[in-house]
Design an enzyme around this catalytic site. Structure first.
Site, mmCIF file in Angstrom:
data_model
loop_
_atom_site.group_PDB
_atom_site.id
_atom_site.type_symbol
_atom_site.label_atom_id
_atom_site.label_comp_id
_atom_site.label_asym_id
_atom_site.label_seq_id
_atom_site.Cartn_x
_atom_site.Cartn_y
_atom_site.Cartn_z
ATOM 1 N N ASP A 136 -83.847 32.349 105.391
ATOM 2 C CA ASP A 136 -84.682 33.479 104.984
ATOM 3 C C ASP A 136 -86.032 33.010 104.433
ATOM 4 O OD1 ASP A 136 -83.114 35.552 105.741
ATOM 5 O OD2 ASP A 136 -82.508 36.196 103.743
ATOM 6 N N ASP A 334 -71.279 37.801 95.564
ATOM 7 C CA ASP A 334 -70.041 37.040 95.491
ATOM 8 C C ASP A 334 -69.002 37.742 94.625
ATOM 9 O OD1 ASP A 334 -71.560 36.677 93.244
ATOM 10 O OD2 ASP A 334 -71.776 34.511 93.478
#
Length: 540
Positions: A136, A334
């Site tokens: 990214d 997460d």
């Protein structure tokens, strides 16, 4: 020449005005002190003492459990089936499951080669693993460098894919989500996730995958995130964004309603650095060691909740899909995925235990993990020790019992520090540093609670590897120019001034000798407030 008195130097009108203001302030203070200030401060002290007791009980409980685990705990391969995957001449490498290795990246100039090289060096048949680099990066030069590195490994026969996208929606979770959509992922059974600041050992997959192969109820095998040789560049003005908090809603069928979760800097996004690089990073190691060596070990051993660290773990892809996949509603993807998977009944393995979800355990997740560790622990540190306790110096009618002001904090501190015994001599510095950090954690907690506009901002820390050492020897390196005002952090300076004033008042009028602590803590806030900690990064 005759010495001029203050009365001669200051006109009578000004002198009288000054005295009038002082008298009026004293009158107003006396009028509101007894009916308003004293009751409110007593209430604040009572609430803080209750939170301190909650935190104390939690810390003692975890201390007892970790001691029992170390004395009587069994290894994972004795409690759960584990057999090494062996080569079979007849069927070839088909005995090995297909594994996807995802490496999300963002402008990782200094460490991209290390992370890609470590992933490509995993001891696993090359035709049974796919390395997926999710880049990214916004710097075109870094993008080209990462792509060339992937091409270099591909020329060596490594099945490596370089994936980019035209936006950064969802940040890391968005990149992982897009990576899972690729057609070649359908052939994979498991996915290992490594951040750019984690370099796995060559036998990582051989040690973790067998647990998933032979225990179909397992969704995740989480390993210890050991601190790599990294360096952190951050500004304290942005630290509250690195200390990520999120507003997380999840339906609890057996409990009802929704709950709020918060995740702190320990797992949010690479605040880890080389612990031997400087005093600040050494103290960060003390904070994070407790999480890894105590909190996760206890959570696993007692079948309580423990979360995915975002790296150094292997997921069963079916479990990810059943939990709804990666979501970009939060910057702590997460933890979000781990909670959703756990509520679906999947089990997690960490070191010596596995988690089993029951209705009682879901309640325990809310109270122990989120309420005590992620809300109370942050709020009580700053509000009690940096706001309420100093305020009692100014209002002697309100007293804090010694067990709440001294004994309980001392025991909690010692229990927190046992995770890093090599740094016990830095305990005092660590306490002062943690209290400064608690200002940002408290701010981040309220940002998450109120769902403020910055709640989902994502600031990626730059990993420098050993680059700092090399640049330190380069005499031609130029230091960035900055204005003095850019290094000033008003929150820290204001808190430091408040603590210093309370310390002076206690030194003159107090009886509890709080000024010793107040002066030291004020100095710590001033050091950070004047930008004397860490590597400075210009805002521009």
């Amino acid at each position: 020449m005759e010495r001029l008195t203050s009365t001669q130097m200051i006109p009578d009108a000004f002198q009288g005005a000054r005295d009038d203001v002082t008298v009026q302030f004293a009158i107003i203070w006396d009028q509101i002190k007894a009916p308003l200030i004293v009751p409110l401060l007593r209430l604040a002290v009572a609430i803080c003492l209750i939170m301190s007791l909650m935190l104390f009980i939690e810390r003692v409980y975890m201390g007892v459990v970790i001691m029992l685990v170390k004395l009587f705990g069994r290894k994972p391969d004795r409690r759960y089936r584990w057999e090494a995957i062996k080569d079979d001449v007849e069927v070839g490498n088909s005995t090995y499951p297909m594994v996807l290795v995802q490496i999300p990246m963002y402008n990782e100039r200094e460490v991209y080669q290390l992370s890609i090289g470590a992933a490509c060096g995993l001891s696993w048949p090359s035709d049974r693993v796919i390395i997926q680099v999710l880049d990214d990066s916004t710097d075109p030069t870094i993008k080209d460098m990462v792509e060339l590195e992937c091409q270099r490994w591909a020329s060596k026969g490594i099945n490596i894919k370089y994936e980019i996208r035209d936006n950064r929606n969802g940040y890391k979770s968005g990149a992982l989500k897009e990576g899972m959509k690729r057609s070649y992922v359908k052939s994979c059974d498991y996915v290992a996730i490594f951040d750019a600041d984690f370099q796995p050992e060559p036998d990582f997959l051989r040690r973790t995958i067998p647990f998933l192969v032979h225990n179909p109820e397992l969704a995740l095998v989480q390993t210890r995130w050991k601190f790599g040789n990294l360096a952190l560049i951050t500004t304290f003005s942005h630290l509250n964004l690195a200390v990520i908090t999120f507003w997380f809603h999840s339906s609890l069928e057996t409990v009802g309603g929704s709950f709020v979760g918060f995740w702190d800097f320990g797992l949010a996004a690479a605040l880890l650095v080389n612990a031997d690089e400087c005093l600040m990073t050494r103290m960060q190691e003390m904070s994070l060691d407790y999480h890894f060596t105590v909190e996760q070990e206890v959570g696993s051993s007692t079948y309580a909740f423990f979360g995915f660290n975002g790296t150094a773990g292997v997921w069963r892809i079916d479990a990810i899909n059943e939990a709804g996949g990666w979501k970009d509603r939060t910057t702590v993807e997460d933890m979000d995925l781990a909670v959703r998977a756990s509520l679906k009944g999947w089990k997690f393995l960490y070191l010596s235990s596995v988690k089993k979800v029951t209705s009682w355990k879901k309640v325990h997740v809310i109270y122990s993990f989120f309420m005590v560790r992620k809300i109370v622990a942050h709020l009580v540190t700053f509000i009690f020790y940096c706001v309420v306790l100093p305020a009692t110096v100014l209002v002697p009618e309100v007293e804090v019992p010694k067990w709440g002001a001294v004994y309980i904090p001392s025991i909690i501190t010692i229990l927190n520090a046992v995770g890093t015994p090599r740094s016990l001599h830095l305990l005092v510095f660590w306490i002062l540093f943690e209290n400064v950090m608690s200002l940002h954690r408290t701010k981040a907690t309220f940002i998450g609670l109120l769902e403020a506009g910055r709640v989902n901002e994502w600031i990626v820390t730059e990993k420098l590897g050993d680059a700092l050492k090399g640049k330190a020897n380069n005499k031609a390196a130029k230091k960035p120019r900055f204005r003095f005002g850019e290094r000033l952090h008003l929150l820290e300076l204001g808190t430091g001034a408040y603590l210093f004033f309370c310390g002076c008042y206690d030194a003159v009028f107090g009886k509890n000798h709080y000024f010793i602590y107040l002066y030291a803590q004020a100095i710590a806030f001033f050091i950070v407030g004047f930008g004397c900690v860490g590597t400075f990064v210009p805002h521009s």
